[in-house]
Every structure is written in C-alpha cells, then in structure tokens.
Design an enzyme around this catalytic site. Sequence first.
Site, short mmCIF file in Angstrom:
data_model
loop_
_atom_site.label_atom_id
_atom_site.label_comp_id
_atom_site.label_asym_id
_atom_site.label_seq_id
_atom_site.Cartn_x
_atom_site.Cartn_y
_atom_site.Cartn_z
N HIS A 115 0.84 -1.20 0.00
CA HIS A 115 0.00 0.00 0.00
C HIS A 115 0.88 1.26 0.00
O HIS A 115 2.03 1.21 -0.41
CB HIS A 115 -0.99 -0.05 1.16
CG HIS A 115 -1.70 -1.37 1.25
ND1 HIS A 115 -2.67 -1.76 0.35
CD2 HIS A 115 -1.51 -2.43 2.10
CE1 HIS A 115 -3.07 -2.99 0.65
NE2 HIS A 115 -2.39 -3.42 1.71
N GLU A 152 -1.86 -0.13 8.07
CA GLU A 152 -1.00 -1.12 7.44
C GLU A 152 0.13 -0.46 6.67
O GLU A 152 1.26 -0.94 6.68
CB GLU A 152 -1.82 -2.03 6.52
CG GLU A 152 -1.01 -3.13 5.87
CD GLU A 152 -1.82 -3.99 4.92
OE1 GLU A 152 -1.24 -4.93 4.33
OE2 GLU A 152 -3.02 -3.71 4.73
N HIS A 208 3.20 -6.99 4.17
CA HIS A 208 1.81 -6.68 4.46
C HIS A 208 1.46 -7.09 5.88
O HIS A 208 2.23 -7.76 6.58
CB HIS A 208 0.88 -7.42 3.49
CG HIS A 208 0.88 -6.87 2.11
ND1 HIS A 208 -0.04 -5.95 1.66
CD2 HIS A 208 1.71 -7.12 1.06
CE1 HIS A 208 0.21 -5.65 0.40
NE2 HIS A 208 1.27 -6.35 0.00
N GLU A 290 2.13 -11.74 5.06
CA GLU A 290 1.17 -11.09 5.96
C GLU A 290 1.69 -11.36 7.37
O GLU A 290 1.61 -12.48 7.87
CB GLU A 290 -0.23 -11.69 5.77
CG GLU A 290 -0.81 -11.53 4.37
CD GLU A 290 -1.43 -10.15 4.13
OE1 GLU A 290 -1.34 -9.27 5.02
OE2 GLU A 290 -1.99 -9.95 3.03
#
Length: 327
Positions: A115, A152, A208, A290
């Site tokens: 992101h 995040e 992430h 993640e």
Amino acid sequence: MSYVGPDFDPPQPRRPRRGPLTVALAALVPGALLGWLVYDAVGGSGGGGGSDGATVRSSTSAATGGAVTASPATPSDAKQPGTPSPTPTLADPTSSAPAASGPLKGKVVVIDPGHNPGNFQHTAEINRKVNIGTNWKECDTTGTSTNAGYTEAQFTLDVSHRLKALLERQGVTVKLTHDNGSPSWGPCVDGRARIGNDAHADAAISIHADGSADGNRGFHVILPGAVHSGAADTRPIVASSASLGERVAGNFVRVTGEPASNYIGGGTGLVTRKDLGGLNLSTVPKVFIECGNMRDSKDAALLTSGAWRQKAAQGISEGIVSFLRSS
C-alpha cells in the site's frame, strides 16, 4: 533522505608574488601606476577561490530505508483495456545507496512496502483497474489498520526500512518500490512487479499485515501459483519462489514467535494464490508476507511494537539471506 555534503571544489592556490617585477616597476613608474600594476600582476586575475556553489548529493540512510526520488504523479484521466496502467511516474523507483562490502555483495533484493500512506488521498487513481494477466483488478488499495488506527501502510514502511538496513549489512543492494511519499500514491500492483523485474532482483518480497476478524491471528506467506495467461507467466519462478517463501516462513516464526495463521494455510503458514498482480506479473522469485492480523487484539499489540517489528524484519531478513546463499 539524508544528504552528504556540501562538497566544494578545493580552493585554487594564488599566484606567487613576483618580487623582482615589483621592484623594477617601483623604480620606473609613479606610485599610482605602480599600485595598479602590482595588483594586476599579483592577484587581480585568477586569485584563489572555490566553486561558486555546493553540490548536494543524496544518499539512502540505512536507518530510514532511504527516499526515492520521483516526478509528480501524472495518471491518465481514462483507463482502457490494453493501455498502460495509471502508475505514478517515478524518476528512479529503485534508487539505493551503494551496497557495503559483505558476503552477499552483488545480490539485489526489491522490497515492496504494501500500500502507500498517500493512497487515502488518491482513491480515484487507486480504484482504476489494471491488467494482472488473469483478470483486471484495482490499481492498489488503502490497506487495513488496527482498531486504534495504526495503518498497514505505516507498518509496512517501518518493517521495510528495518529489513533494508539488515540486508545492506550483508552487502545486498536493496531497492524499495516506494518510500517517504514518493510517489504520492501507489505504485499500481503491476508497476510494483515491474520494478522488481527491471531490477533483475535475485529476490523480491511484498510486506503486508492482514485485516481479518478478531480471533484470527498469525502470519502467512503467499506464494505464486502457476499462471500462464495474458502478460502473466509465473511458471519459471514458481519453484524458486516456493523456496524463498519456505525460508522466510521458517525464520519468521523462529525469530518472532508469531504462530502460523490459524485461519488460512492449514497451519503451515504458506498459501498459494493466483489472483495477486504483484505475483502474477513477476519474473523474479517473489513472495508476499502477511505478518499478522491487525484486527486481532493480540496480533495488534505485536504489530504496533517497535521491538517486535525489528524481530519481524530480522526473521524476514534471515529467510532472504538463506535463499540468496542457496541460489
């Protein structure tokens, strides 16, 4: 971005005084003319001096991960199938300080912080669709956050900076897909893959944190599945990416103590997917991680801890280093 400098050109030495000429002139001309001639002969032309200005050189700080210079984002107003994705333009998306000497000097790793903190201000741009080979997906997303509002995008940048510093100590050349607001949004998922491809990276990883339900906790590493559709062909990197992912997962759990996900991957900490553009379009070994679930209270307490984020970076680094040494 830190700056090294300013670096000035060394001062040039003055011409030596011409004593005999001065004496002769003093005997031949009036005082006023003598003064003018002595000035002309001694220092009136080409006297010492440095450069007119300082040259400022940018370098990437190992502590902060370094800035990426970028030109202003200029996404197009319309997106049609087959046209380039609306990825913001970067002047040098993979700029990095020269790698220090180390056992892995010559190796290149691309880190993709998931992101972008600026995506919230560019929802129209990131919602446009890009071709990921198997289908069309949004350019990018804003990502998730903890219930207390730690995003995040903040997490991924922090861990990426720490990871970059650790890898550079091994001599690795490390390149980030974005950093410190440059570009102001994105890049799009296809652009992130392209950065790793263009760098001919020996390994690439996208950082992430998940946004599942409370009670769902643990990490998982995402591996590319075998895809051969449109611009996507992961077949040459499936095996090497699996090796990278297994090493990252093993070292991550060992260093951090974070358990493998209890809601995906069957307790292995490994998941294979074919719907992620960053993996589908990669031509170099690449995985996603993640690191935990931001919506779970136990995981959130870890993800918001600087000490734990350092462990996360260490675990990921050791997995990548193990892979690079084996390849």
